[in-house]
Design a protein around this motif. Sequence first.
Motif, PDB file in Angstrom:
ATOM      1  N   HIS A   1       0.836  -1.203   0.000  1.00  0.00           N
ATOM      2  CA  HIS A   1       0.000   0.000   0.000  1.00  0.00           C
ATOM      3  C   HIS A   1       0.874   1.256   0.000  1.00  0.00           C
ATOM      4  CE1 HIS A   1      -3.396   2.608   0.772  1.00  0.00           C
ATOM      5  NE2 HIS A   1      -2.668   3.188   1.715  1.00  0.00           N
TER       6      HIS A   1
ATOM      7  N   GLN B   1       4.173   5.692  -5.426  1.00  0.00           N
ATOM      8  CA  GLN B   1       4.178   5.761  -6.899  1.00  0.00           C
ATOM      9  C   GLN B   1       3.245   6.867  -7.387  1.00  0.00           C
ATOM     10  OE1 GLN B   1       7.084   3.829  -7.780  1.00  0.00           O
ATOM     11  NE2 GLN B   1       5.796   3.757  -9.575  1.00  0.00           N
TER      12      GLN B   1
ATOM     13  N   GLU C   1      -4.416  -2.805  -5.608  1.00  0.00           N
ATOM     14  CA  GLU C   1      -4.484  -2.631  -4.162  1.00  0.00           C
ATOM     15  C   GLU C   1      -5.846  -3.069  -3.614  1.00  0.00           C
ATOM     16  OE1 GLU C   1      -2.883  -1.541  -0.477  1.00  0.00           O
ATOM     17  OE2 GLU C   1      -2.060  -2.203  -2.368  1.00  0.00           O
TER      18      GLU C   1
ATOM     19  N   LEU D   1      -2.723   0.563 -10.337  1.00  0.00           N
ATOM     20  CA  LEU D   1      -2.213   0.340  -8.979  1.00  0.00           C
ATOM     21  C   LEU D   1      -3.351   0.272  -7.979  1.00  0.00           C
ATOM     22  CD1 LEU D   1       0.895   2.691  -8.572  1.00  0.00           C
ATOM     23  CD2 LEU D   1       0.851   0.209  -8.395  1.00  0.00           C
ATOM     24  N   GLU D   2      -4.297   1.208  -8.121  1.00  0.00           N
ATOM     25  CA  GLU D   2      -5.436   1.232  -7.211  1.00  0.00           C
ATOM     26  C   GLU D   2      -6.245  -0.070  -7.320  1.00  0.00           C
ATOM     27  OE1 GLU D   2      -8.997   4.277  -6.325  1.00  0.00           O
ATOM     28  OE2 GLU D   2      -8.891   3.502  -8.378  1.00  0.00           O
TER      29      GLU D   2
ATOM     30  N   ARG E   1       3.860   1.542  -1.098  1.00  0.00           N
ATOM     31  CA  ARG E   1       4.523   1.640  -2.402  1.00  0.00           C
ATOM     32  C   ARG E   1       3.581   2.238  -3.440  1.00  0.00           C
ATOM     33  NH1 ARG E   1       9.459   1.922  -4.799  1.00  0.00           N
ATOM     34  NH2 ARG E   1       9.271   1.221  -6.922  1.00  0.00           N
ATOM     35  N   ALA E   2       2.324   1.802  -3.435  1.00  0.00           N
ATOM     36  CA  ALA E   2       1.343   2.334  -4.384  1.00  0.00           C
ATOM     37  C   ALA E   2       1.149   3.834  -4.166  1.00  0.00           C
ATOM     38  CB  ALA E   2       0.015   1.587  -4.235  1.00  0.00           C
ATOM     39  N   CYS E   3       1.068   4.243  -2.896  1.00  0.00           N
ATOM     40  CA  CYS E   3       0.917   5.674  -2.587  1.00  0.00           C
ATOM     41  C   CYS E   3       2.141   6.467  -3.030  1.00  0.00           C
ATOM     42  CB  CYS E   3       0.677   5.864  -1.090  1.00  0.00           C
ATOM     43  SG  CYS E   3      -0.903   5.199  -0.533  1.00  0.00           S
TER      44      CYS E   3
END
Length: 144
Positions: free
Chosen positions: A33, A39, A75, A71-72, A35-37
């Motif tokens: 999570h 990015q 996730e 990505l979302e 990492r996604a944020c």
Amino acid sequence: MDARTARTRLANTAGRVRLHSVPPDATAGQIAHLRACAQAEALRVTDWPEYGSLPWLQLPPDDPRVYVATLEAAELHRIAEERRHADARAQAAATLQGAAEARAARTDTMRTRSAHTLTATRGWPPIQIPGRPGEYLTYQETSA
């Protein structure tokens, strides 16, 4: 948490989460999570269409919003899978607990029985004594 809440949470954390601020006891899911944020922050994307929607499909392939929407979606899938696995583990634990209780009840019932006493009977062959090979219980006539 529904998809809209998770989407807002991911969008609201963009710009505030740094990947280097990962707690030492963070789970793999928490790290994913973050990492996604990170990015989304690095790409400076704060708003994007929903993954798989027509507006998402109409974006050019090199638009960073395509990547952030993907990505979302990943996730949200990860979160749903974590919940599904947690539910399955809880169900398995409850099943095992029920089986253990049933086994304990059976064991308690079996312990209340008294041991059977072997008795030789006239006209029947000798009875081998359990645990003592070669020893037999034979009928003995008693005189009164």
